[in-house]
Design a protein around this motif. Structure first.
Motif, mmCIF file in Angstrom:
data_model
loop_
_atom_site.group_PDB
_atom_site.id
_atom_site.type_symbol
_atom_site.label_atom_id
_atom_site.label_comp_id
_atom_site.label_asym_id
_atom_site.label_seq_id
_atom_site.Cartn_x
_atom_site.Cartn_y
_atom_site.Cartn_z
ATOM 1 N N LEU A 91 0.825 -1.198 0.000
ATOM 2 C CA LEU A 91 0.000 0.000 0.000
ATOM 3 C C LEU A 91 0.869 1.261 0.000
ATOM 4 C CD1 LEU A 91 -2.645 -1.018 2.660
ATOM 5 C CD2 LEU A 91 -2.934 -0.981 0.206
ATOM 6 N N GLN A 127 -8.168 2.919 2.856
ATOM 7 C CA GLN A 127 -7.242 2.686 1.745
ATOM 8 C C GLN A 127 -7.194 1.200 1.382
ATOM 9 O OE1 GLN A 127 -3.346 4.149 2.536
ATOM 10 N NE2 GLN A 127 -2.511 3.473 0.597
ATOM 11 N N SER A 128 -7.216 0.326 2.372
ATOM 12 C CA SER A 128 -7.188 -1.105 2.125
ATOM 13 C C SER A 128 -8.444 -1.562 1.380
ATOM 14 C CB SER A 128 -7.067 -1.852 3.453
ATOM 15 O OG SER A 128 -7.119 -3.224 3.255
ATOM 16 N N GLU A 164 -8.124 -0.497 -2.237
ATOM 17 C CA GLU A 164 -7.182 -1.339 -2.973
ATOM 18 C C GLU A 164 -7.785 -2.706 -3.277
ATOM 19 O OE1 GLU A 164 -4.086 -0.753 -4.214
ATOM 20 O OE2 GLU A 164 -4.319 1.352 -3.649
ATOM 21 N N ASN A 165 -8.528 -3.262 -2.330
ATOM 22 C CA ASN A 165 -9.163 -4.564 -2.563
ATOM 23 C C ASN A 165 -10.210 -4.479 -3.662
ATOM 24 O OD1 ASN A 165 -7.652 -5.882 -0.656
ATOM 25 N ND2 ASN A 165 -9.154 -5.684 0.967
#
Length: 59
Positions: A2, A49-50, A53-54
């Motif tokens: 990340l 943010q995670s 991104e996923n």
């Protein structure tokens, strides 16, 4: 891996500056409150943010 986004950098800066300011100029309770607020907001930014991104990786 990340990458750090602007929101996360903002909250990390907030964590550092507010904790130092409170440590030197305010009672210790305010220092703990500022530190915990910074940690919570950094975690929130990392989770956001995670998730982004996923979603990007899935489609």
């Amino acid at each position: 891996m990340l990458r750090m986004n602007k929101e996360l950098l903002l909250w990390l800066f907030w964590l550092f500056v507010s904790t130092l300011f409170c440590f030197f100029y305010l009672p210790f309770g305010y220092t703990i409150a500022a530190f915990l607020t910074g940690i919570i907001m950094c975690c929130k930014a990392l989770i956001k943010q995670s998730i982004k991104e996923n979603k990007k990786q899935q489609g």
